[in-house]
Motif scaffolding. Structure first.
Motif, PDB file in Angstrom:
ATOM      1  N   CYS A  60      27.456  88.851  -4.221  1.00 14.23           N
ATOM      2  CA  CYS A  60      27.971  87.697  -3.476  1.00 14.23           C
ATOM      3  C   CYS A  60      27.911  86.423  -4.306  1.00 14.23           C
ATOM      4  O   CYS A  60      28.862  85.638  -4.333  1.00 14.23           O
ATOM      5  CB  CYS A  60      27.176  87.517  -2.179  1.00 14.23           C
ATOM      6  SG  CYS A  60      27.462  88.797  -0.940  1.00 14.23           S
ATOM      7  N   GLY A  79      30.856  90.766   0.688  1.00 13.41           N
ATOM      8  CA  GLY A  79      30.496  89.848   1.763  1.00 13.41           C
ATOM      9  C   GLY A  79      30.337  90.566   3.082  1.00 13.41           C
ATOM     10  O   GLY A  79      29.390  90.312   3.840  1.00 13.41           O
ATOM     11  N   ASN A  83      26.877  90.399   5.043  1.00 13.39           N
ATOM     12  CA  ASN A  83      26.874  89.706   6.331  1.00 13.39           C
ATOM     13  C   ASN A  83      26.421  90.628   7.456  1.00 13.39           C
ATOM     14  O   ASN A  83      25.620  90.230   8.316  1.00 13.39           O
ATOM     15  CB  ASN A  83      28.268  89.170   6.633  1.00 13.39           C
ATOM     16  CG  ASN A  83      28.732  88.128   5.632  1.00 13.39           C
ATOM     17  OD1 ASN A  83      27.958  87.662   4.799  1.00 13.39           O
ATOM     18  ND2 ASN A  83      30.011  87.773   5.694  1.00 13.39           N
ATOM     19  N   TRP A 135      32.585  83.715  10.390  1.00 14.41           N
ATOM     20  CA  TRP A 135      31.165  83.651  10.726  1.00 14.41           C
ATOM     21  C   TRP A 135      30.731  82.204  10.912  1.00 14.41           C
ATOM     22  O   TRP A 135      31.304  81.307  10.302  1.00 14.41           O
ATOM     23  CB  TRP A 135      30.318  84.270   9.610  1.00 14.41           C
ATOM     24  CG  TRP A 135      30.526  85.746   9.448  1.00 14.41           C
ATOM     25  CD1 TRP A 135      31.620  86.369   8.906  1.00 14.41           C
ATOM     26  CD2 TRP A 135      29.623  86.775   9.835  1.00 14.41           C
ATOM     27  NE1 TRP A 135      31.451  87.733   8.944  1.00 14.41           N
ATOM     28  CE2 TRP A 135      30.239  88.014   9.511  1.00 14.41           C
ATOM     29  CE3 TRP A 135      28.370  86.777  10.428  1.00 14.41           C
ATOM     30  CZ2 TRP A 135      29.625  89.232   9.758  1.00 14.41           C
ATOM     31  CZ3 TRP A 135      27.747  87.997  10.676  1.00 14.41           C
ATOM     32  CH2 TRP A 135      28.376  89.209  10.347  1.00 14.41           C
ATOM     33  N   TRP A 137      27.067  79.912  10.578  1.00 15.56           N
ATOM     34  CA  TRP A 137      25.801  80.053   9.851  1.00 15.56           C
ATOM     35  C   TRP A 137      24.882  78.854  10.074  1.00 15.56           C
ATOM     36  O   TRP A 137      25.338  77.714  10.097  1.00 15.56           O
ATOM     37  CB  TRP A 137      26.067  80.160   8.352  1.00 15.56           C
ATOM     38  CG  TRP A 137      26.986  81.246   7.925  1.00 15.56           C
ATOM     39  CD1 TRP A 137      28.330  81.138   7.680  1.00 15.56           C
ATOM     40  CD2 TRP A 137      26.633  82.606   7.656  1.00 15.56           C
ATOM     41  NE1 TRP A 137      28.834  82.345   7.296  1.00 15.56           N
ATOM     42  CE2 TRP A 137      27.835  83.266   7.274  1.00 15.56           C
ATOM     43  CE3 TRP A 137      25.438  83.336   7.711  1.00 15.56           C
ATOM     44  CZ2 TRP A 137      27.850  84.616   6.935  1.00 15.56           C
ATOM     45  CZ3 TRP A 137      25.455  84.671   7.382  1.00 15.56           C
ATOM     46  CH2 TRP A 137      26.656  85.309   6.999  1.00 15.56           C
ATOM     47  N   THR A 151      32.355  80.170   7.790  1.00 11.31           N
ATOM     48  CA  THR A 151      33.153  80.702   6.693  1.00 11.31           C
ATOM     49  C   THR A 151      34.228  81.625   7.252  1.00 11.31           C
ATOM     50  O   THR A 151      34.023  82.270   8.286  1.00 11.31           O
ATOM     51  CB  THR A 151      32.294  81.507   5.696  1.00 11.31           C
ATOM     52  OG1 THR A 151      31.582  82.541   6.398  1.00 11.31           O
ATOM     53  CG2 THR A 151      31.304  80.614   4.961  1.00 11.31           C
ATOM     54  N   GLN A 154      35.031  87.473   5.472  1.00 17.34           N
ATOM     55  CA  GLN A 154      33.671  87.935   5.197  1.00 17.34           C
ATOM     56  C   GLN A 154      32.995  87.094   4.114  1.00 17.34           C
ATOM     57  O   GLN A 154      32.052  87.542   3.479  1.00 17.34           O
ATOM     58  CB  GLN A 154      33.692  89.421   4.796  1.00 17.34           C
ATOM     59  CG  GLN A 154      34.116  90.358   5.910  1.00 17.34           C
ATOM     60  CD  GLN A 154      33.184  90.333   7.114  1.00 17.34           C
ATOM     61  OE1 GLN A 154      32.058  89.824   7.046  1.00 17.34           O
ATOM     62  NE2 GLN A 154      33.632  90.902   8.229  1.00 17.34           N
ATOM     63  N   ASN A 156      30.489  84.165   2.735  1.00 19.52           N
ATOM     64  CA  ASN A 156      29.185  83.689   3.206  1.00 19.52           C
ATOM     65  C   ASN A 156      28.702  82.556   2.319  1.00 19.52           C
ATOM     66  O   ASN A 156      29.260  82.314   1.243  1.00 19.52           O
ATOM     67  CB  ASN A 156      28.175  84.839   3.304  1.00 19.52           C
ATOM     68  CG  ASN A 156      27.841  85.457   1.958  1.00 19.52           C
ATOM     69  OD1 ASN A 156      27.453  84.761   1.012  1.00 19.52           O
ATOM     70  ND2 ASN A 156      27.988  86.785   1.856  1.00 19.52           N
ATOM     71  N   PRO A 169      21.568  81.361   3.781  1.00 14.75           N
ATOM     72  CA  PRO A 169      21.720  81.628   5.212  1.00 14.75           C
ATOM     73  C   PRO A 169      20.423  82.144   5.830  1.00 14.75           C
ATOM     74  O   PRO A 169      19.726  82.971   5.241  1.00 14.75           O
ATOM     75  CB  PRO A 169      22.812  82.701   5.259  1.00 14.75           C
ATOM     76  CG  PRO A 169      22.705  83.405   3.943  1.00 14.75           C
ATOM     77  CD  PRO A 169      22.289  82.349   2.950  1.00 14.75           C
ATOM     78  N   GLY A 172      23.163  83.995  11.204  1.00 15.26           N
ATOM     79  CA  GLY A 172      24.618  84.104  11.150  1.00 15.26           C
ATOM     80  C   GLY A 172      25.158  84.859  12.343  1.00 15.26           C
ATOM     81  O   GLY A 172      24.530  85.806  12.829  1.00 15.26           O
TER      82      GLY A 172
END
Length: 224
Positions: A60, A79, A83, A135, A137, A151, A154, A156, A169, A172
Motif C-alpha cells: 500500500c 488496498g 482495508n 471508505w 477513516w 477515500t 479501495q 486508503n 488509519p 475505517g
C-alpha cells in the motif's frame, strides 16, 4: 508464499441485527477473497515480481512505485485486502468488547473533536458524503493528531500520493454498496448509524497505540 483470506474472530451472524450474516459471508468469502486472488496474481506476474514478498502495508505504501502495467491492479487489490483485513477486526458482537473509547484514545478524540459524539458526526458526514464506492477513516497524522478523511474505491490513507490526506488509519468503514445493500438497500446513513453498535473500541485503541508509535495497524495477515 501468497496472501490468504483471514478468519473472523466471530461468526458471520454474530453482528446481527446491525450487520446481517448473509452480507458478512458474501462480503468476506466473495468480495474480499477476490481482492486477494487478484493481488496474488499480480504479484506472480513478471511486472509485479518486484513487490513479491512485500508486506501488505508495504504494498500500500509503495504502490505508486510499481510498474505502470500492474500499478492499478496492486492499488485496487492490495488496498482491498488491507482495508477488509482491518475492517473485520474493527467489529465485534455487542457486549464482547468496549462499547465506547476510553483512556488515551478518548482523550485524543476529545482534544481533537470536542467529544465522541462530535467525532461520530464528522465521521458520518465523511462516510455518507463519499460519492460512489469507498471508505471513511479516522486516522492519526503528524504528531499523532487525529483527523477524518475518506477515500474512493479501495484506496486508503497509507497510500502516499494517492490518499487525499495520508496518515495512519485506526478506524475505517466500508461504504461500498456490497457492504450493506442486502439489509439497508440505498439507506447508507442508516447502515452507518447501525455500524457504531458493533465497533470494537478495544481494537481501535490498539491501533491508536500503534499510530502513536508511528506504526500502521498491527494485524494478522495470513499467508499460504
Amino acid at each position: 508464499m501468497s496472501f490468504a483470506l483471514p478468519n473472523l474472530a466471530y461468526d458471520d451472524a454474530a453482528l446481527e441485527p446491525y450487520i446481517d450474516g448473509t452480507t458478512m459471508n458474501i462480503h468476506r468469502t466473495k468480495h474480499h477473497n477476490t481482492y486477494i486472488n487478484n493481488l496474488n496474481g499480480a504479484l506472480q506476474s513478471a511486472d509485479g515480481a518486484g513487490m513479491k514478498g512485500s508486506s501488505l502495508e508495504a504494498i500500500c505504501r509503495n504502490v505508486q512505485s510499481a510498474p505502470s502495467s500492474v500499478m492499478t491492479v496492486l492499488r485496487n487489490n492490495g488496498g482491498g485486502h488491507f482495508n477488509h483485513t482491518m475492517f473485520w477486526t474493527l467489529m465485534a458482537p455487542v457486549g464482547s468488547a468496549s462499547s465506547a473509547p476510553s483512556g488515551a484514545l478518548k482523550q485524543a478524540i476529545d482534544s481533537t473533536f470536542g467529544g465522541v459524539d462530535a467525532m461520530k458526526e464528522q465521521f458520518n458526514k465523511a462516510a455518507a458524503g463519499r460519492f460512489g464506492s469507498g471508505w471513511a477513516w479516522l486516522c492519526a497524522g503528524d504528531g499523532g493528531k487525529l483527523f477524518i478523511t475518506s477515500t474512493p474505491n479501495q484506496d486508503n490513507p497509507l497510500m502516499a500520493g494517492v490518499a487525499e490526506q495520508p496518515g495512519l488509519p485506526i478506524l475505517g468503514l466500508d461504504v461500498w454498496e456490497h457492504a450493506y445493500y442486502l439489509k439497508y438497500q440505498n439507506r447508507r446513513p442508516e447502515y452507518i448509524a447501525a455500524w457504531w453498535n458493533v465497533v470494537n473500541w478495544d481494537t481501535v485503541a490498539k491501533y491508536y497505540d500503534d499510530a502513536s508509535n508511528g506504526k500502521a495497524p498491527t494485524m494478522n495477515v495470513p499467508l499460504q
